[in-house]
Design a protein around this motif. Structure first.
Motif, PDB file in Angstrom:
ATOM      1  N   LEU A   8       0.834  -1.199   0.000  1.00 37.98           N
ATOM      2  CA  LEU A   8       0.000   0.000   0.000  1.00 37.98           C
ATOM      3  C   LEU A   8       0.872   1.254   0.000  1.00 37.98           C
ATOM      4  O   LEU A   8       0.577   2.234  -0.692  1.00 37.98           O
ATOM      5  N   ILE A   9       1.955   1.244   0.713  1.00 36.71           N
ATOM      6  CA  ILE A   9       2.874   2.386   0.779  1.00 36.71           C
ATOM      7  C   ILE A   9       3.461   2.668  -0.601  1.00 36.71           C
ATOM      8  O   ILE A   9       3.554   3.819  -1.028  1.00 36.71           O
ATOM      9  N   GLU A  10       3.865   1.637  -1.319  1.00 40.79           N
ATOM     10  CA  GLU A  10       4.431   1.818  -2.662  1.00 40.79           C
ATOM     11  C   GLU A  10       3.391   2.416  -3.619  1.00 40.79           C
ATOM     12  O   GLU A  10       3.695   3.311  -4.407  1.00 40.79           O
ATOM     13  N   VAL A  17       3.621  10.918  -6.403  1.00 41.72           N
ATOM     14  CA  VAL A  17       4.573  11.390  -7.416  1.00 41.72           C
ATOM     15  C   VAL A  17       3.832  11.809  -8.684  1.00 41.72           C
ATOM     16  O   VAL A  17       4.112  12.869  -9.264  1.00 41.72           O
ATOM     17  N   LEU A  18       2.866  11.013  -9.136  1.00 40.51           N
ATOM     18  CA  LEU A  18       2.084  11.378 -10.321  1.00 40.51           C
ATOM     19  C   LEU A  18       1.294  12.666 -10.082  1.00 40.51           C
ATOM     20  O   LEU A  18       1.179  13.511 -10.978  1.00 40.51           O
TER      21      LEU A  18
END
Length: 159
Positions: A8-10, A17-18
């Protein structure tokens, strides 16, 4: 335990970032869109000016003054001046525009496509240089109606 996939963190990190990239790119994208619309408007104004001159010439030398053929779009020259609308330029076929779904020729402002410019009035004046009988100039005056091209718009790019 060897599980395949993302945590979930990734996934949240990728989304953040997007989002930042989109946030940074959006102003330049909007500027490009607005510049493109302004450029399209200038092209439309140039086409209106050319069509207005052609309309005057067709009225003076052609059959555009024939009411039995052109009806409400027929023209009359009064004291070297013609008062008409942008819609008349389109409906006589002199100003080329695409038809809408119903087949009507509607001139739209590229900066705001909800604006219909057909009813916008223009005035076309012809003058001949007294010293040079071959130099003919046309002055196209715009409208004071809201959302219509102004005289200043129509003088843009004039010699």
């Amino acid at each position: 335990m060897n599980k395949k996939g993302f945590t979930l963190i990734e996934l949240l990190a990728v989304i953040v970032v997007l989002g930042v990239v989109l946030l940074l790119a959006m102003p330049s994208i909007l500027d490009s869109i607005n510049a493109s619309r302004d450029s399209s408007y200038k092209i439309l104004i140039g086409n209106i000016k050319t069509a207005a001159e052609t309309y005057y010439q067709e009225c003076e030398y052609g059959d555009l003054s024939d009411e039995s053929k052109y009806g409400v779009y027929a023209c009359t020259i009064d004291n070297n001046t013609i008062n008409t609308t942008i819609g008349a330029l389109a409906n006589t076929g002199i100003l080329k525009v695409s038809a809408d779904d119903s087949g009507s020729l509607i001139v739209k402002d590229p900066r705001d496509t909800t604006k219909n410019l057909n009813s916008c009035e223009i005035q076309i004046k012809k003058s001949v240089d007294k010293d040079n009988k071959f130099k003919v100039t046309y002055q196209i005056n715009g409208s004071t109606q809201d959302g219509c091209p102004t005289t200043e718009d129509l003088q843009w790019g004039s010699d």
